[in-house]
Design a protein around this motif. Structure first.
Motif, PDB file in Angstrom:
ATOM      1  N   LEU A  23      47.221  10.646  64.697  1.00  0.00           N
ATOM      2  CA  LEU A  23      47.655  11.323  65.981  1.00  0.00           C
ATOM      3  C   LEU A  23      46.605  11.888  66.780  1.00  0.00           C
ATOM      4  CD1 LEU A  23      51.159  13.019  64.693  1.00  0.00           C
ATOM      5  CD2 LEU A  23      50.870  10.841  66.204  1.00  0.00           C
ATOM      6  N   LEU A  24      45.593  12.287  66.230  1.00  0.00           N
ATOM      7  CA  LEU A  24      44.488  12.873  66.933  1.00  0.00           C
ATOM      8  C   LEU A  24      43.925  11.637  68.015  1.00  0.00           C
ATOM      9  CD1 LEU A  24      42.686  14.735  64.121  1.00  0.00           C
ATOM     10  CD2 LEU A  24      43.679  15.737  65.981  1.00  0.00           C
ATOM     11  N   PHE A  25      44.253  10.679  67.743  1.00  0.00           N
ATOM     12  CA  PHE A  25      43.404   9.553  68.456  1.00  0.00           C
ATOM     13  C   PHE A  25      44.474   9.142  69.377  1.00  0.00           C
ATOM     14  CE2 PHE A  25      40.951   9.842  64.829  1.00  0.00           C
ATOM     15  CZ  PHE A  25      39.771  10.198  65.079  1.00  0.00           C
ATOM     16  N   VAL A  26      45.904   9.073  69.138  1.00  0.00           N
ATOM     17  CA  VAL A  26      47.016   8.292  69.842  1.00  0.00           C
ATOM     18  C   VAL A  26      47.665   9.253  71.011  1.00  0.00           C
ATOM     19  CG1 VAL A  26      49.012   7.240  69.401  1.00  0.00           C
ATOM     20  CG2 VAL A  26      47.504   6.969  67.883  1.00  0.00           C
ATOM     21  N   LEU A  27      47.731  10.538  70.495  1.00  0.00           N
ATOM     22  CA  LEU A  27      48.494  11.462  71.465  1.00  0.00           C
ATOM     23  C   LEU A  27      47.293  12.155  72.526  1.00  0.00           C
ATOM     24  CD1 LEU A  27      50.940  13.206  69.104  1.00  0.00           C
ATOM     25  CD2 LEU A  27      51.178  11.458  70.822  1.00  0.00           C
ATOM     26  N   GLU A  28      47.683  12.686  73.501  1.00  0.00           N
ATOM     27  CA  GLU A  28      46.961  13.318  74.541  1.00  0.00           C
ATOM     28  C   GLU A  28      47.291  14.682  74.715  1.00  0.00           C
ATOM     29  OE1 GLU A  28      46.692  11.244  78.278  1.00  0.00           O
ATOM     30  OE2 GLU A  28      45.973   9.448  77.344  1.00  0.00           O
ATOM     31  N   GLY A  29      46.384  15.509  75.220  1.00  0.00           N
ATOM     32  CA  GLY A  29      46.769  17.101  75.531  1.00  0.00           C
ATOM     33  C   GLY A  29      46.687  17.872  74.185  1.00  0.00           C
ATOM     34  N   ASN A  30      47.409  19.099  74.150  1.00  0.00           N
ATOM     35  CA  ASN A  30      47.493  19.762  73.099  1.00  0.00           C
ATOM     36  C   ASN A  30      48.452  19.399  71.804  1.00  0.00           C
ATOM     37  OD1 ASN A  30      45.889  21.736  73.979  1.00  0.00           O
ATOM     38  ND2 ASN A  30      47.520  22.641  75.001  1.00  0.00           N
ATOM     39  N   LEU A  31      49.328  18.483  72.126  1.00  0.00           N
ATOM     40  CA  LEU A  31      50.148  18.067  71.197  1.00  0.00           C
ATOM     41  C   LEU A  31      49.640  17.191  70.208  1.00  0.00           C
ATOM     42  CD1 LEU A  31      53.101  17.891  70.467  1.00  0.00           C
ATOM     43  CD2 LEU A  31      53.201  15.461  71.710  1.00  0.00           C
ATOM     44  N   ARG A  32      48.187  16.654  70.575  1.00  0.00           N
ATOM     45  CA  ARG A  32      47.571  15.876  69.426  1.00  0.00           C
ATOM     46  C   ARG A  32      47.046  16.613  68.260  1.00  0.00           C
ATOM     47  NH1 ARG A  32      41.973  14.430  72.137  1.00  0.00           N
ATOM     48  NH2 ARG A  32      40.839  14.446  70.306  1.00  0.00           N
ATOM     49  N   TRP A  33      46.870  17.749  68.358  1.00  0.00           N
ATOM     50  CA  TRP A  33      46.442  18.795  67.317  1.00  0.00           C
ATOM     51  C   TRP A  33      47.301  18.893  66.123  1.00  0.00           C
ATOM     52  CZ3 TRP A  33      41.684  18.595  67.255  1.00  0.00           C
ATOM     53  CH2 TRP A  33      40.832  18.536  68.824  1.00  0.00           C
ATOM     54  N   ILE A  34      48.639  18.185  66.468  1.00  0.00           N
ATOM     55  CA  ILE A  34      49.671  18.365  65.394  1.00  0.00           C
ATOM     56  C   ILE A  34      48.995  17.403  64.115  1.00  0.00           C
ATOM     57  CG2 ILE A  34      52.015  17.588  64.764  1.00  0.00           C
ATOM     58  CD1 ILE A  34      52.623  18.756  67.431  1.00  0.00           C
ATOM     59  N   GLY A  35      48.366  16.382  64.288  1.00  0.00           N
ATOM     60  CA  GLY A  35      47.535  15.580  63.606  1.00  0.00           C
ATOM     61  C   GLY A  35      46.937  16.117  62.578  1.00  0.00           C
ATOM     62  N   LEU A  36      46.570  17.589  62.737  1.00  0.00           N
ATOM     63  CA  LEU A  36      45.603  17.999  61.498  1.00  0.00           C
ATOM     64  C   LEU A  36      46.361  18.415  60.410  1.00  0.00           C
ATOM     65  CD1 LEU A  36      43.329  20.164  63.854  1.00  0.00           C
ATOM     66  CD2 LEU A  36      42.473  18.166  62.516  1.00  0.00           C
ATOM     67  N   ILE A  37      47.806  18.350  60.824  1.00  0.00           N
ATOM     68  CA  ILE A  37      48.842  18.643  59.562  1.00  0.00           C
ATOM     69  C   ILE A  37      48.481  17.745  58.363  1.00  0.00           C
ATOM     70  CG2 ILE A  37      51.022  18.749  58.749  1.00  0.00           C
ATOM     71  CD1 ILE A  37      51.580  19.841  61.677  1.00  0.00           C
ATOM     72  N   GLY A  38      48.001  16.378  58.695  1.00  0.00           N
ATOM     73  CA  GLY A  38      47.659  15.293  57.993  1.00  0.00           C
ATOM     74  C   GLY A  38      46.649  15.610  56.668  1.00  0.00           C
ATOM     75  N   LEU A  39      45.904  16.713  57.045  1.00  0.00           N
ATOM     76  CA  LEU A  39      44.893  16.919  56.125  1.00  0.00           C
ATOM     77  C   LEU A  39      45.514  17.857  54.688  1.00  0.00           C
ATOM     78  CD1 LEU A  39      42.192  19.067  58.343  1.00  0.00           C
ATOM     79  CD2 LEU A  39      42.112  16.595  57.081  1.00  0.00           C
TER      80      LEU A  39
END
Length: 69
Positions: A23-39
Motif C-alpha cells: 500500500l505504500l507504493f499503490v496509494l497516494e497521500g497520507n493514506l499510504r502510511w497505513i501500509g506500515l501496519i504490515g510490519l
C-alpha cells in the motif's frame, strides 16, 4: 519467548504483511502510511511469537513431545 505461531499461520502473516506494505507504493497521500501496519504481521512471522496470542492463551504451533529415555 515460546513459539506460538505455526507454519501455516506464519505464511499467512507474511502474505498479509507484504500486501499491506505494498500500500505504500499503490496509494497516494497520507493514506499510504497505513501500509506500515504490515510490519506487525511480518515481525510476528519472523519471530514466531504473537503477543496477542500469548495474552489470549492461543497457539497455532503443533505440540512437541519429549522422548523419554
Amino acid at each position: 519467548m515460546t513459539r506460538n505461531v505455526g507454519n501455516i499461520d506464519r505464511v499467512i502473516r507474511v502474505i498479509i504483511g507484504v500486501a499491506l506494505l505494498s500500500l505504500l507504493f499503490v496509494l497516494e497521500g497520507n493514506l499510504r502510511w497505513i501500509g506500515l501496519i504490515g510490519l506487525v504481521p511480518l515481525l510476528t512471522a519472523l519471530v514466531g511469537n504473537c503477543p496477542l496470542y500469548s495474552l489470549v492463551g492461543l497457539s497455532t504451533c503443533p505440540l512437541r513431545t519429549r522422548s523419554s529415555k
